[in-house]
Design an enzyme around this catalytic site. Structure first.
Site, PDB file in Angstrom:
ATOM      1  N   CYS A 212      10.328  10.495  -3.707  1.00  0.00           N
ATOM      2  CA  CYS A 212      10.067  11.856  -3.228  1.00  0.00           C
ATOM      3  C   CYS A 212      11.070  12.284  -2.171  1.00  0.00           C
ATOM      4  CB  CYS A 212       8.650  11.971  -2.669  1.00  0.00           C
ATOM      5  SG  CYS A 212       8.464  11.208  -1.048  1.00  0.00           S
TER       6      CYS A 212
ATOM      7  N   GLY B 228      -0.021  -2.440  -6.936  1.00  0.00           N
ATOM      8  CA  GLY B 228      -0.914  -1.677  -7.804  1.00  0.00           C
ATOM      9  C   GLY B 228      -0.303  -1.304  -9.136  1.00  0.00           C
TER      10      GLY B 228
ATOM     11  N   SER C 179      -2.829   1.348  -5.524  1.00  0.00           N
ATOM     12  CA  SER C 179      -2.698   0.264  -4.543  1.00  0.00           C
ATOM     13  C   SER C 179      -3.969   0.135  -3.702  1.00  0.00           C
ATOM     14  CB  SER C 179      -1.471   0.478  -3.656  1.00  0.00           C
ATOM     15  OG  SER C 179      -1.523   1.723  -2.988  1.00  0.00           O
TER      16      SER C 179
ATOM     17  N   GLY D  52      -0.577   4.434  -0.323  1.00  0.00           N
ATOM     18  CA  GLY D  52      -1.388   5.602   0.019  1.00  0.00           C
ATOM     19  C   GLY D  52      -1.960   6.275  -1.219  1.00  0.00           C
ATOM     20  N   GLY D  53      -1.737   5.669  -2.384  1.00  0.00           N
ATOM     21  CA  GLY D  53      -2.243   6.207  -3.648  1.00  0.00           C
ATOM     22  C   GLY D  53      -3.464   5.446  -4.130  1.00  0.00           C
ATOM     23  N   VAL D  54      -4.055   5.925  -5.214  1.00  0.00           N
ATOM     24  CA  VAL D  54      -5.303   5.343  -5.716  1.00  0.00           C
ATOM     25  C   VAL D  54      -5.094   3.926  -6.260  1.00  0.00           C
ATOM     26  CG1 VAL D  54      -5.129   6.371  -8.045  1.00  0.00           C
ATOM     27  CG2 VAL D  54      -7.369   5.818  -7.108  1.00  0.00           C
TER      28      VAL D  54
ATOM     29  N   CYS E 168      14.362   0.264  -6.402  1.00  0.00           N
ATOM     30  CA  CYS E 168      13.439   0.018  -5.293  1.00  0.00           C
ATOM     31  C   CYS E 168      12.666  -1.279  -5.515  1.00  0.00           C
ATOM     32  CB  CYS E 168      12.472   1.189  -5.138  1.00  0.00           C
ATOM     33  SG  CYS E 168      11.231   0.917  -3.851  1.00  0.00           S
TER      34      CYS E 168
ATOM     35  N   MET F  79       0.845  -1.199   0.000  1.00  0.00           N
ATOM     36  CA  MET F  79       0.000   0.000   0.000  1.00  0.00           C
ATOM     37  C   MET F  79       0.880   1.249   0.000  1.00  0.00           C
ATOM     38  SD  MET F  79      -3.051  -1.367   0.215  1.00  0.00           S
ATOM     39  CE  MET F  79      -4.179  -0.090   0.751  1.00  0.00           C
TER      40      MET F  79
END
Length: 412
Positions: free
Chosen positions: A218, A122, A17, A13-15, A97, A11
């Site tokens: 980020c 996702g 996933s 925190g985005g749409v 990553c 997850m």
């Protein structure tokens, strides 16, 4: 009633996933959501959204009534990334990553620690297996001998572009292991981004729908990259040298602060200059006066040992040492036809149908055959630039008139 399969969903925190987790739950799986922290946001001047992302992921898991966990891989990720910069290369943080963290440390955590039957992400990508086949995969121990038993994997899982070709993310998955691929399901494989947003809206995930599209890593935030990287690496100053006449145009604090194709900040110059090459031995960084200077264009690259997603190279490449396919080294750049030559040590040379701007050591050469992503190799060597070839041709032309002309035969 059959066995309920346990899937661990990464997850962010985005749409994407969030909808992936929702779809898994709707399919009747037992789902656990896990948020991964891959960099430390404590030194970030308020621009990194890690804490907010974690909170958003937690809210989605609450809404879905599924367990939520948080794991941190900051140290593992940092070390891999900084080593690449230190060597003067420009890594792709998202590919690294996925290879070292999400489909390695996280994959092991999902299967071994949380006891999952499979993991999910996702990503907009699909594989050659159905969900039910993912759950039938058994753990494969790495080979103990130099050569893998040919009968160990008779039918490797293949990676294909997702249905939404504009959002396809196979590029970022080009370095993951066959074992992780075999135990991963991509719930968004057959969906478009627009449809995913529609599902999120219907599920009431408005807090994730409002967020800006993630642009990858980020941890640098909005800070100047040079200032940021200098906090972690020792300065290695060198000269900015004109590729055209060898004149020293200025200095830099370390070649790792610059990447091929970017604008070089040189004081006192009216027109912009661009980075076209690096000499990691001397520390010199070569610059040229235009953004499309021929010194930036090349049509051959050499990689390290190529990572084939199916483990073995394609049969036609093994048989003839050559293969036609398509290449890209930047996500969403148009695919370029190419010829691949396989070397004895497993590395490859890739010859492109046309020269490409700013091919960069440290980036990954990703190969495609139709919809299939074959894998990738880290770019280690560059062929000669158009500028080098041009100058070579000019020298030949200049030298030609000075060659001894044959004495004409006397007229009979």
């Amino acid at each position: 009633m059959g066995v309920i399969r346990h899937v661990v969903c990464a997850m962010s925190g985005g749409v994407d996933s969030s909808v992936a987790a929702l779809l898994l739950k709707k399919r009747g799986y037992s789902v656990t959501g896990v948020f991964m922290k891959n960099w430390d946001s404590l030194d970030e001047s308020g621009t990194c959204t890690t804490e907010k992302d974690c909170e958003d992921a937690y809210r989605v898991c609450q809404a879905l009534d599924i367990p939520f966990h948080q794991v941190s891989y900051v140290k593992e990720y940092w070390n891999k990334l900084l080593k690449e910069y230190e060597r003067g290369r420009t890594p792709n943080p998202d590919i690294l990553c996925n290879r070292h963290i999400k489909f390695n440390h996280f994959h092991k955590y999902a299967i071994d620690t949380l006891g999952a039957d499979a993991m999910a992400t996702g990503h907009y990508a699909r594989t050659s297996q159905e969900d039910e086949e993912v759950f039938q995969q058994t753990h494969l121990a790495p080979p103990t001998t130099l050569f893998r038993d040919r009968f160990e994997i008779r039918n490797p899982v293949r990676l294909y572009k997702g249905a939404d070709l504009l959002k396809d993310q196979t590029f970022f998955l080009c370095q993951i292991s066959q074992e992780a691929l075999r135990q991963t399901t991509f719930p968004l494989a057959g969906l478009t981004k627009d449809f995913v947003k529609k599902i999120a809206a219907e599920a009431g995930f408005h807090h994730v729908l409002k967020k800006k599209e993630s642009m990858g890593i980020c941890f640098i935030g909005e800070r100047n990259f040079e200032n940021f990287i200098m906090e972690y690496l020792e300065p290695k100053p060198g000269n900015l040298v004109s590729i055209e006449d060898g004149a020293v145009m200025g200095t830099h604090k370390g070649s790792f602060t610059l990447t091929l194709g970017q604008r070089a900040r040189i004081g006192g110059q009216r027109d912009p200059w661009f980075v076209v090459d690096k000499d990691t031995d001397t520390g010199d960084v070569f610059v040229a006066p235009t953004t499309n200077h021929p010194a930036l264009f090349r049509d051959t690259v050499g990689t390290d040992r190529f990572h084939w997603l199916t483990i073995d190279p394609p049969p036609e490449l093994i048989k003839t040492q050559m293969m036609e396919c398509h290449f890209r080294f930047i996500h969403q750049m148009p695919l370029t036809p190419c010829t691949v030559t396989l070397n004895m040590n497993g590395s490859v040379w890739i010859t492109l149908s046309q020269p490409i701007r700013a091919l960069t050591p440290g980036q990954f050469a990703v190969l495609y055959k139709g919809d299939e992503c074959l894998g990738s190799g880290k770019i280690m060597q560059l062929g000669p630039s158009e500028y080098t070839l041009q100058r070579g041709r000019e020298r030949l032309v200049t030298a030609a008139p000075h060659e001894e002309q044959p004495t004409p035969e006397p007229a009979s």
